[in-house]
Scaffold this motif. Structure first.
Motif, PDB file in Angstrom:
ATOM      1  N   ILE A  14       0.829  -1.202   0.000  1.00 25.25           N
ATOM      2  CA  ILE A  14       0.000   0.000   0.000  1.00 25.25           C
ATOM      3  C   ILE A  14       0.870   1.261   0.000  1.00 25.25           C
ATOM      4  O   ILE A  14       0.570   2.229  -0.675  1.00 25.25           O
ATOM      5  CB  ILE A  14      -0.965  -0.016   1.204  1.00 25.25           C
ATOM      6  N   ASN A  15       1.959   1.242   0.758  1.00 27.39           N
ATOM      7  CA  ASN A  15       2.950   2.309   0.754  1.00 27.39           C
ATOM      8  C   ASN A  15       2.349   3.698   1.025  1.00 27.39           C
ATOM      9  O   ASN A  15       2.609   4.649   0.289  1.00 27.39           O
ATOM     10  CB  ASN A  15       3.718   2.302  -0.572  1.00 27.39           C
ATOM     11  N   LEU A  16       1.556   3.800   2.065  1.00 28.57           N
ATOM     12  CA  LEU A  16       0.976   5.093   2.443  1.00 28.57           C
ATOM     13  C   LEU A  16       2.031   5.941   3.147  1.00 28.57           C
ATOM     14  O   LEU A  16       2.812   5.454   3.940  1.00 28.57           O
ATOM     15  CB  LEU A  16      -0.222   4.884   3.371  1.00 28.57           C
ATOM     16  N   LYS A  17       2.024   7.231   2.874  1.00 28.04           N
ATOM     17  CA  LYS A  17       3.005   8.148   3.463  1.00 28.04           C
ATOM     18  C   LYS A  17       2.452   8.867   4.694  1.00 28.04           C
ATOM     19  O   LYS A  17       3.178   9.193   5.606  1.00 28.04           O
ATOM     20  CB  LYS A  17       3.460   9.194   2.432  1.00 28.04           C
ATOM     21  N   ASP A  18       1.163   9.141   4.726  1.00 28.96           N
ATOM     22  CA  ASP A  18       0.546   9.881   5.816  1.00 28.96           C
ATOM     23  C   ASP A  18       0.352   8.964   7.035  1.00 28.96           C
ATOM     24  O   ASP A  18      -0.199   7.878   6.918  1.00 28.96           O
ATOM     25  CB  ASP A  18      -0.810  10.434   5.347  1.00 28.96           C
ATOM     26  N   GLU A  19       0.795   9.420   8.209  1.00 31.73           N
ATOM     27  CA  GLU A  19       0.728   8.597   9.420  1.00 31.73           C
ATOM     28  C   GLU A  19      -0.714   8.256   9.807  1.00 31.73           C
ATOM     29  O   GLU A  19      -1.011   7.131  10.206  1.00 31.73           O
ATOM     30  CB  GLU A  19       1.412   9.314  10.577  1.00 31.73           C
ATOM     31  N   LEU A  24      -5.181   4.244  10.117  1.00 30.78           N
ATOM     32  CA  LEU A  24      -6.511   3.827   9.696  1.00 30.78           C
ATOM     33  C   LEU A  24      -6.442   2.513   8.920  1.00 30.78           C
ATOM     34  O   LEU A  24      -7.217   1.582   9.173  1.00 30.78           O
ATOM     35  CB  LEU A  24      -7.181   4.908   8.848  1.00 30.78           C
ATOM     36  N   MET A  25      -5.511   2.419   7.980  1.00 36.43           N
ATOM     37  CA  MET A  25      -5.384   1.204   7.182  1.00 36.43           C
ATOM     38  C   MET A  25      -4.999   0.018   8.065  1.00 36.43           C
ATOM     39  O   MET A  25      -5.536  -1.082   7.906  1.00 36.43           O
ATOM     40  CB  MET A  25      -4.354   1.395   6.071  1.00 36.43           C
ATOM     41  N   LEU A  26      -4.090   0.213   8.998  1.00 34.19           N
ATOM     42  CA  LEU A  26      -3.690  -0.866   9.894  1.00 34.19           C
ATOM     43  C   LEU A  26      -4.869  -1.309  10.758  1.00 34.19           C
ATOM     44  O   LEU A  26      -5.071  -2.510  10.977  1.00 34.19           O
ATOM     45  CB  LEU A  26      -2.520  -0.437  10.770  1.00 34.19           C
ATOM     46  N   THR A  27      -5.679  -0.367  11.208  1.00 32.45           N
ATOM     47  CA  THR A  27      -6.865  -0.698  11.990  1.00 32.45           C
ATOM     48  C   THR A  27      -7.853  -1.519  11.167  1.00 32.45           C
ATOM     49  O   THR A  27      -8.381  -2.532  11.636  1.00 32.45           O
ATOM     50  CB  THR A  27      -7.550   0.580  12.509  1.00 32.45           C
ATOM     51  N   LEU A  28      -8.086  -1.104   9.933  1.00 34.25           N
ATOM     52  CA  LEU A  28      -9.006  -1.839   9.062  1.00 34.25           C
ATOM     53  C   LEU A  28      -8.490  -3.239   8.759  1.00 34.25           C
ATOM     54  O   LEU A  28      -9.249  -4.214   8.789  1.00 34.25           O
ATOM     55  CB  LEU A  28      -9.233  -1.066   7.764  1.00 34.25           C
ATOM     56  N   VAL A  29      -7.212  -3.351   8.481  1.00 35.82           N
ATOM     57  CA  VAL A  29      -6.628  -4.656   8.146  1.00 35.82           C
ATOM     58  C   VAL A  29      -6.625  -5.563   9.374  1.00 35.82           C
ATOM     59  O   VAL A  29      -6.943  -6.754   9.271  1.00 35.82           O
ATOM     60  CB  VAL A  29      -5.208  -4.480   7.561  1.00 35.82           C
ATOM     61  N   ALA A  30      -6.297  -5.018  10.545  1.00 35.56           N
ATOM     62  CA  ALA A  30      -6.313  -5.830  11.770  1.00 35.56           C
ATOM     63  C   ALA A  30      -7.726  -6.322  12.071  1.00 35.56           C
ATOM     64  O   ALA A  30      -7.919  -7.476  12.467  1.00 35.56           O
ATOM     65  CB  ALA A  30      -5.758  -5.026  12.943  1.00 35.56           C
TER      66      ALA A  30
END
Length: 101
Positions: A14-19, A24-30
């Motif tokens: 995904i390579n997102l730059k914004d913390e 948010l992405m880590l929360t959704l994936v978890a």
């Protein structure tokens, strides 16, 4: 951890730059990972067994793979996916979704 990085969700791709977006992405994936494991556990006793040449036996499919396969099929219908998520959350002891119908 392997499922999050490279064996299921490919989080590194995904390579997102914004913390904040990363969080948010880590929360959704978890959350998706937990739902996949919970769903996979429902099939645990019914999964085919694979026997290896050295005599050991293991499930032919991991709990995660079985759960994510189910979730992948229901993700095509957003209403069905939301119903699945709400049912999963409704059963939790301290869930704010207990009264959701």
């Amino acid at each position: 951890f392997r499922h999050l990085k490279s064996n299921g969700f490919h989080l590194e791709d995904i390579n997102l730059k914004d913390e904040d977006k990363n969080k948010l992405m880590l929360t959704l994936v978890a959350t998706a990972y937990i739902l996949a494991i919970r769903k996979g556990l429902e099939y645990q006793g019914r999964m085919p067994i694979k026997q290896y040449s050295n005599g050991t036996q293991w499930a032919a499919e991991s709990i995660f793979r079985r759960g994510i396969a189910f979730m992948t099929t229901i993700c095509y219908d957003f209403a069905e996916f939301i119903t699945f998520v709400l049912k999963a959350l409704k059963g939790r002891k301290n869930s704010v979704f207990k009264n959701v119908q």
